[in-house]
Scaffold this active site. Sequence first.
Site, PDB file in Angstrom:
ATOM      1  N   LYS A 189       6.044  -6.083 -10.892  1.00 35.34           N
ATOM      2  CA  LYS A 189       4.607  -5.850 -10.888  1.00 35.34           C
ATOM      3  C   LYS A 189       3.980  -6.157 -12.262  1.00 35.34           C
ATOM      4  CE  LYS A 189       4.168  -4.619  -6.574  1.00 35.34           C
ATOM      5  NZ  LYS A 189       5.268  -5.337  -5.908  1.00 35.34           N
TER       6      LYS A 189
HETATM    7  C1  LIG Z   1       1.419  -4.383  -1.544  1.00 36.41           C
HETATM    8  C2  LIG Z   1       2.571  -3.485  -1.884  1.00 36.41           C
HETATM    9  N1  LIG Z   1       2.543  -2.208  -1.493  1.00 36.41           N
HETATM   10  C3  LIG Z   1       3.538  -1.360  -1.783  1.00 36.41           C
HETATM   11  C4  LIG Z   1       4.651  -1.760  -2.490  1.00 36.41           C
HETATM   12  C5  LIG Z   1       5.744  -0.786  -2.723  1.00 36.41           C
HETATM   13  O1  LIG Z   1       5.952  -0.496  -4.073  1.00 36.41           O
HETATM   14  P1  LIG Z   1       7.374  -0.021  -4.610  1.00 36.41           P
HETATM   15  O2  LIG Z   1       8.287  -1.204  -4.617  1.00 36.41           O
HETATM   16  O3  LIG Z   1       7.051   0.480  -5.992  1.00 36.41           O
HETATM   17  O4  LIG Z   1       7.861   1.079  -3.729  1.00 36.41           O
HETATM   18  C6  LIG Z   1       4.725  -3.085  -2.931  1.00 36.41           C
HETATM   19  C7  LIG Z   1       5.854  -3.607  -3.710  1.00 36.41           C
HETATM   20  O5  LIG Z   1       6.987  -3.543  -3.461  1.00 36.41           O
HETATM   21  C8  LIG Z   1       3.667  -3.971  -2.609  1.00 36.41           C
HETATM   22  O6  LIG Z   1       3.716  -5.256  -2.981  1.00 36.41           O
END
Ligand SMILES: Cc1ncc(COP(=O)(O)O)c(C=O)c1O
Length: 388
Positions: A189
């Site tokens: 990210k």
């Molecule tokens: C649009 C979106 N929502 C939610 C997530 C979930 O985040 P995490 O990987 O920190 O659980 C991600 C990334 O993986 C994402 O790209």
Amino acid sequence: MHHDPAPPFLPYSRPLVTEEDIAAVTAALRDPILSQGNRLASFEAAFATAVGARHAVGFSSGTAALHGLCFAAGIGPGDEVIVPALTFAGTANAVRYLGGIPVFADIDPQTLCLDPEAARAAVTPRTRALLTVDFAGHPSDYDRLRAVADEAGCLLLADAAHAPGAAYRGRPVGSALADLTAFSFNPVKNMTAAEGGMVTTDDARHAARLRLFRTHGMTRDPAALEYPAPGPWYYEQQVLGFNYKLSELHAALGLSQLHHLPAYNAHRRHLARYYTQALAGLPLHLPAEPPEGTHAWHLYVVRVTAPPPRHRDALFAHLRTAGFGVQVHYIPVPMHPYYRRLGCSIAHCPETARYYTQALSLPLHPAMTEHDAERVVNAVHAFFETDR
Ligand SMILES: Cc1ncc(COP(=O)(O)O)c(C=O)c1O
């Protein structure tokens, strides 16, 4: 004979961790308080300030943050939440964790975010919220989505995992544009905490529910107790929560990375503009900057409009073979077997369906140089120029 070494594989994204970040995490490790200490509180306060929100609550991942967001929004069994068909599955999964029903709606092909008209058409008496996604870092059309949410008498929620630092008509993503906004700090990210997430809101009651939810549903707050405290040891579990806390090590990294975010996003923007001018004229639909907003450039997604043999699948293979970690973001959520078994499909989402056949994410991250981007551009030009 001398051979030039092959250039290293260029991933579509990777974290950029500095000596300053390492020093911050090392200092956290030397502190006996490894969880629930001041570093998380400082990270939350700094993040709230950065996005113009009254409250920010840290979580152990973006997915946990989305789960907390849906809980705070009161989503329960049978409640419908309108989500874009184009997103990472975690957006819709958070609704499912609480027994809610994600109702998939189409995207706007310009913004790649939830289309307000498609959302309006998906409203039913059981709609409890709209959950939009600031796809690739492009802010959603918050004013139009808010109008739809108000007409439906429901909340407007945002998954801004791609969009820390983005803004819509001068207002930062994470501020009161939505009632609750979730962020992710996973390693690909715009800023990272290794793993981690955050929910921002202006509503103190939502913030209290978020804090309860990420700590097993337990509270020690004397003002919040349901029963009189028999002694100073007393705490209560009031709801079924989870252990979704963000450790002090993760918070230290997140806080340090937050300081880099403006510069990292500026570098992403610089590379994105380079791609846009260097790829002009090819049979590619290039991503647009929001006319009245700030793009966070989490992803640079081109859509390949040429027919076979110069279609997306061939460009994907060509760039992977050349050492570029291109990706397809994402398989539309209703196409996953789990969601198909629930009866979901993208039959009513033609823009999502078309996007999915054409989309390709080029490498874009702050550890990349313009020279790296130039190598990508040259490989794309070579693909379209050779006889295939
Ligand atoms: C649009 C979106 N929502 C939610 C997530 C979930 O985040 P995490 O990987 O920190 O659980 C991600 C990334 O993986 C994402 O790209």
